[in-house]
Motif scaffolding. Structure first.
Motif, short mmCIF file in Angstrom:
data_model
loop_
_atom_site.label_atom_id
_atom_site.label_comp_id
_atom_site.label_asym_id
_atom_site.label_seq_id
_atom_site.Cartn_x
_atom_site.Cartn_y
_atom_site.Cartn_z
N GLY A 9 61.32 19.21 97.23
CA GLY A 9 62.54 18.81 97.91
C GLY A 9 62.65 19.39 99.30
O GLY A 9 61.90 20.29 99.69
N ILE A 10 63.61 18.85 100.02
CA ILE A 10 63.88 19.27 101.39
C ILE A 10 65.36 19.58 101.51
O ILE A 10 66.17 19.08 100.72
CB ILE A 10 63.44 18.14 102.36
N ASP A 11 65.72 20.41 102.46
CA ASP A 11 67.11 20.74 102.71
C ASP A 11 67.92 19.45 102.83
O ASP A 11 67.62 18.60 103.65
CB ASP A 11 67.19 21.55 104.01
N PRO A 12 68.95 19.28 101.99
CA PRO A 12 69.72 18.04 102.02
C PRO A 12 70.45 17.82 103.34
O PRO A 12 70.85 16.70 103.64
CB PRO A 12 70.71 18.18 100.86
N GLN A 13 70.60 18.86 104.13
CA GLN A 13 71.28 18.72 105.42
C GLN A 13 70.30 18.84 106.58
O GLN A 13 70.68 19.18 107.69
CB GLN A 13 72.38 19.77 105.54
N THR A 14 69.03 18.56 106.31
CA THR A 14 68.02 18.70 107.35
C THR A 14 68.28 17.75 108.51
O THR A 14 68.80 16.65 108.34
CB THR A 14 66.61 18.49 106.77
N GLY A 15 67.90 18.20 109.68
CA GLY A 15 68.01 17.37 110.87
C GLY A 15 66.62 16.96 111.33
O GLY A 15 65.62 17.22 110.67
N ASP A 16 66.57 16.32 112.47
CA ASP A 16 65.28 15.86 112.99
C ASP A 16 64.34 17.01 113.34
O ASP A 16 63.12 16.87 113.28
CB ASP A 16 65.49 14.99 114.23
N ASP A 17 64.89 18.14 113.75
CA ASP A 17 64.05 19.26 114.20
C ASP A 17 63.93 20.38 113.18
O ASP A 17 63.31 21.39 113.45
CB ASP A 17 64.61 19.84 115.51
N GLU A 18 64.54 20.23 112.03
CA GLU A 18 64.52 21.28 111.01
C GLU A 18 64.16 20.65 109.67
O GLU A 18 64.59 19.55 109.37
CB GLU A 18 65.87 21.98 110.90
N SER A 19 63.40 21.38 108.88
CA SER A 19 63.03 20.79 107.59
C SER A 19 62.65 21.84 106.57
O SER A 19 61.52 21.86 106.09
CB SER A 19 61.89 19.79 107.78
N PRO A 20 63.55 22.77 106.22
CA PRO A 20 63.23 23.68 105.13
C PRO A 20 62.81 22.86 103.90
O PRO A 20 63.50 21.92 103.50
CB PRO A 20 64.53 24.44 104.88
N THR A 21 61.65 23.19 103.36
CA THR A 21 61.02 22.37 102.33
C THR A 21 60.45 23.25 101.23
O THR A 21 60.08 24.39 101.47
CB THR A 21 59.89 21.53 102.97
N VAL A 22 60.37 22.70 100.01
CA VAL A 22 59.79 23.41 98.87
C VAL A 22 58.70 22.53 98.25
O VAL A 22 58.89 21.35 98.02
CB VAL A 22 60.86 23.73 97.79
N TRP A 23 57.54 23.16 98.01
CA TRP A 23 56.43 22.53 97.30
C TRP A 23 55.99 23.49 96.20
O TRP A 23 56.32 24.66 96.22
CB TRP A 23 55.20 22.34 98.19
N ILE A 24 55.23 22.98 95.24
CA ILE A 24 54.61 23.85 94.24
C ILE A 24 53.14 23.49 94.11
O ILE A 24 52.72 22.38 94.43
CB ILE A 24 55.29 23.74 92.85
N ASP A 25 52.37 24.46 93.66
CA ASP A 25 50.98 24.25 93.26
C ASP A 25 50.94 24.61 91.78
O ASP A 25 50.97 25.79 91.42
CB ASP A 25 50.04 25.13 94.06
#
Length: 87
Positions: free
Chosen positions: A7-23
């Motif tokens: 998932g990605i920050d639900p309030q993300t903007g064009d220049d920001e993208s806090p994101t979560v991945w898993i392995d």
């Protein structure tokens, strides 16, 4: 390594993208967030706790993640936990 987007920050903007991945294979979370201010990073580095060396090792980093992403991080943890049970 095969990362799975969670998932990605639900309030993300064009220049920001806090994101979560898993392995799932390695049982690891990958978090993209903001760099803390130098003052906050220094505060984190100075924290003394049992079993934790003072400082931030070269191979590690401090990142800021907004609290509104708790559900996304929880989903990533649940996915890793389920994968671990299958192994």
């Amino acid at each position: 390594m095969s990362l799975q987007f969670i998932g990605i920050d639900p309030q993300t903007g064009d220049d920001e993208s806090p994101t979560v991945w898993i392995d799932q294979g390695k049982g690891e979370l990958f978090l993209q967030g903001w760099r803390p201010s130098p003052e906050l990073e220094a505060e984190c580095a100075a924290l003394e706790l049992p079993g934790r060396a003072v400082g931030i090792p070269d191979a590690e980093a401090v990142v800021r993640i907004p609290a509104r992403m708790v559900d996304v991080i929880r989903e990533a943890c649940d996915a890793l936990e389920c994968a671990d049970r299958v192994r």
